[in-house]
Every structure is written in C-alpha cells, then in structure tokens.
Write a protein that holds these residues in place. Structure first.
Motif, PDB file in Angstrom:
ATOM      1  N   UNK A  19      34.159  57.756  53.866  1.00 59.03           N
ATOM      2  CA  UNK A  19      32.827  58.036  53.625  1.00 59.03           C
ATOM      3  C   UNK A  19      32.520  57.471  52.196  1.00 59.03           C
ATOM      4  N   UNK A  20      33.456  57.006  51.425  1.00 64.78           N
ATOM      5  CA  UNK A  20      33.172  56.677  50.085  1.00 64.78           C
ATOM      6  C   UNK A  20      31.836  55.624  50.127  1.00 64.78           C
ATOM      7  N   UNK A  21      30.919  55.550  49.022  1.00 64.58           N
ATOM      8  CA  UNK A  21      29.994  54.840  48.706  1.00 64.58           C
ATOM      9  C   UNK A  21      30.203  53.369  48.937  1.00 64.58           C
ATOM     10  N   UNK A  22      29.443  52.478  49.600  1.00 63.76           N
ATOM     11  CA  UNK A  22      29.938  51.214  49.491  1.00 63.76           C
ATOM     12  C   UNK A  22      29.846  50.517  48.152  1.00 63.76           C
ATOM     13  N   UNK A  23      30.427  49.632  47.868  1.00 66.16           N
ATOM     14  CA  UNK A  23      30.520  48.937  46.404  1.00 66.16           C
ATOM     15  C   UNK A  23      29.939  47.397  46.751  1.00 66.16           C
ATOM     16  N   UNK A  24      29.167  46.896  45.972  1.00 66.48           N
ATOM     17  CA  UNK A  24      28.787  45.647  46.132  1.00 66.48           C
ATOM     18  C   UNK A  24      29.264  44.639  44.974  1.00 66.48           C
ATOM     19  N   UNK A  25      29.750  43.183  45.320  1.00 67.12           N
ATOM     20  CA  UNK A  25      30.414  42.403  44.529  1.00 67.12           C
ATOM     21  C   UNK A  25      29.706  41.140  44.589  1.00 67.12           C
ATOM     22  N   UNK A  26      29.370  40.866  43.279  1.00 66.20           N
ATOM     23  CA  UNK A  26      29.142  39.171  43.238  1.00 66.20           C
ATOM     24  C   UNK A  26      30.138  38.212  43.294  1.00 66.20           C
ATOM     25  N   UNK A  27      30.192  37.146  44.249  1.00 65.04           N
ATOM     26  CA  UNK A  27      31.278  36.390  44.298  1.00 65.04           C
ATOM     27  C   UNK A  27      30.892  34.975  43.866  1.00 65.04           C
ATOM     28  N   UNK A  28      31.444  34.494  42.873  1.00 64.88           N
ATOM     29  CA  UNK A  28      31.203  33.102  42.229  1.00 64.88           C
ATOM     30  C   UNK A  28      32.344  32.160  42.799  1.00 64.88           C
ATOM     31  N   UNK A  29      32.114  31.394  43.546  1.00 67.16           N
ATOM     32  CA  UNK A  29      33.125  30.422  43.858  1.00 67.16           C
ATOM     33  C   UNK A  29      32.851  29.061  43.390  1.00 67.16           C
ATOM     34  N   UNK A  92      37.672  45.053  49.647  1.00 65.18           N
ATOM     35  CA  UNK A  92      38.325  46.356  49.344  1.00 65.18           C
ATOM     36  C   UNK A  92      38.854  46.545  47.941  1.00 65.18           C
ATOM     37  N   UNK A  93      38.642  47.508  47.146  1.00 69.07           N
ATOM     38  CA  UNK A  93      38.824  47.738  46.017  1.00 69.07           C
ATOM     39  C   UNK A  93      40.534  48.117  46.132  1.00 69.07           C
ATOM     40  N   UNK A  94      41.316  47.538  45.321  1.00 71.45           N
ATOM     41  CA  UNK A  94      42.997  47.737  45.703  1.00 71.45           C
ATOM     42  C   UNK A  94      43.494  47.838  44.237  1.00 71.45           C
ATOM     43  N   UNK A  95      43.807  48.894  43.766  1.00 71.54           N
ATOM     44  CA  UNK A  95      44.366  49.226  42.292  1.00 71.54           C
ATOM     45  C   UNK A  95      43.421  48.439  41.358  1.00 71.54           C
ATOM     46  N   UNK A  96      42.038  48.674  41.178  1.00 76.74           N
ATOM     47  CA  UNK A  96      41.372  47.856  40.330  1.00 76.74           C
ATOM     48  C   UNK A  96      40.945  46.380  40.552  1.00 76.74           C
ATOM     49  N   UNK A  97      41.757  45.931  41.706  1.00 77.28           N
ATOM     50  CA  UNK A  97      41.394  44.492  41.990  1.00 77.28           C
ATOM     51  C   UNK A  97      40.558  44.587  43.287  1.00 77.28           C
ATOM     52  N   UNK A  98      40.150  43.199  43.835  1.00 77.41           N
ATOM     53  CA  UNK A  98      39.254  43.191  44.967  1.00 77.41           C
ATOM     54  C   UNK A  98      40.253  42.459  46.074  1.00 77.41           C
ATOM     55  N   UNK A  99      40.330  42.863  47.043  1.00 81.67           N
ATOM     56  CA  UNK A  99      41.109  42.430  48.196  1.00 81.67           C
ATOM     57  C   UNK A  99      40.064  41.878  49.481  1.00 81.67           C
ATOM     58  N   UNK A 100      40.148  40.487  49.857  1.00 77.08           N
ATOM     59  CA  UNK A 100      39.199  40.135  50.753  1.00 77.08           C
ATOM     60  C   UNK A 100      39.936  38.856  51.415  1.00 77.08           C
ATOM     61  N   UNK A 101      39.466  38.744  52.889  1.00 83.60           N
ATOM     62  CA  UNK A 101      39.916  37.586  53.383  1.00 83.60           C
ATOM     63  C   UNK A 101      38.820  36.312  53.213  1.00 83.60           C
ATOM     64  N   UNK A 102      39.515  35.243  53.060  1.00 88.41           N
ATOM     65  CA  UNK A 102      38.439  34.177  52.718  1.00 88.41           C
ATOM     66  C   UNK A 102      39.245  32.961  53.540  1.00 88.41           C
ATOM     67  N   UNK A 103      38.055  32.346  54.073  1.00 87.63           N
ATOM     68  CA  UNK A 103      38.266  31.379  55.099  1.00 87.63           C
ATOM     69  C   UNK A 103      37.410  29.963  54.455  1.00 87.63           C
TER      70      UNK A 103
END
Length: 164
Positions: A19-29, A92-103
C-alpha cells in the motif's frame, strides 16, 4: 515457535509495503547514432512512469513516419519507420535505483549517399527488450547495437528522475 512468529511478522508486513504511495518518475530517453564511436545524431524523448502496480503499461512513446512503397502493380503499402518505446509493468524502486521493463524498436531509412532513388526502401531496425536497473538521476546506456553494414552503432540511453 520463533520461526512461526517471524513468518507471521513477514506476512503482516507485506500488505503495508503493497500500500506504499505510488512514486512518479520522469523518463528521458536519448537515441544516439554513432559513427566510429562519435555521436552523429541524438534524438530525445520524454515520458513519465509510475510505481503503481495496477498500471499495465507505465509509458509509451511513438514517433515516426509511414513510408509508402509499391507492393504490386497499383498496390501500395506502408512501412512504419521511427521510434517505439514501451515501459511494461510498474517502475520499482530497488535499493535506491529504478527497475523497469523496456521494449524499444528503432527503425531508420538510409540517407544521403546510402539512399537509392526509385528503389524499395531499406529499413534498418534495432529491437531490444529487457528488464533494466539503473541509478536514479544518471544517464545510463540501456541498449547498444552495431550496424551490420558499417561502423555505425545505435544506442538507447535513459535518465530516470524521481518527481517529488
């Protein structure tokens, strides 16, 4: 008895984490084209992602052209050429890093001396798909591919910034 108490404590802690509050990220590719390891082209694309587990796709970028070509006498078809980037699942926040699946799919047409007038288009494609882990706030090369016909290389770089 102690193991049962520990298991109970872990099970009770999971819903609180979920139930942790959602975090938002700006992604610059940044899509970079390199020739002999020198950047000759760089194109930027920005989108946003969330850590909300309910989201199926966190982000999607589509940009490009539909290039016509003659498939048969009096019959035309179109090839989609450009940049397609999807971030599947929740960031997902993973040890101070972000983890996501990219296609990512990046396709280009030859230009200048490489282009052949009045010929069917030659579409160069780079397709990548992976779960990535990157530091927040630091540009990271996610994917890199050599062009099979030259010394050129295509790279996809991402900088993820936590929005406060």
């Amino acid at each position: 008895m102690k193991l049962t108490t520990l298991m109970l404590a872990v099970c009770l802690a999971v819903p609180a984490f979920a139930q942790e509050a959602a975090k938002f990220y700006k992604l610059d590719f940044v899509v970079k084209e390199l020739d002999d390891n020198k950047v000759v082209s760089a194109k930027s694309y920005t989108t946003f992602a969330t850590s909300d587990q309910k989201e199926r796709y966190v982000c999607s970028v589509r940009t490009g052209n539909r290039v016509p070509y003659q498939a048969a006498l009096n019959s035309w078809q179109y090839a989609d050429v450009g940049v397609n980037i999807d971030c599947a699942g929740a960031a997902r926040d993973w040890n101070g890093q972000i983890m996501l699946s990219v296609v990512a799919e990046i396709s280009t047409l030859p230009s200048g001396a490489e282009a052949t007038p009045n010929a069917l288009p030659t579409v160069r494609q780079n397709k990548w798909n992976s779960t990535v882990v990157l530091p927040i706030g630091k540009a990271t090369t996610l994917f890199s591919s050599d062009d099979l016909n030259s010394k050129r290389k295509m790279q996809l770089e991402l900088t993820a910034t936590l929005i406060k």
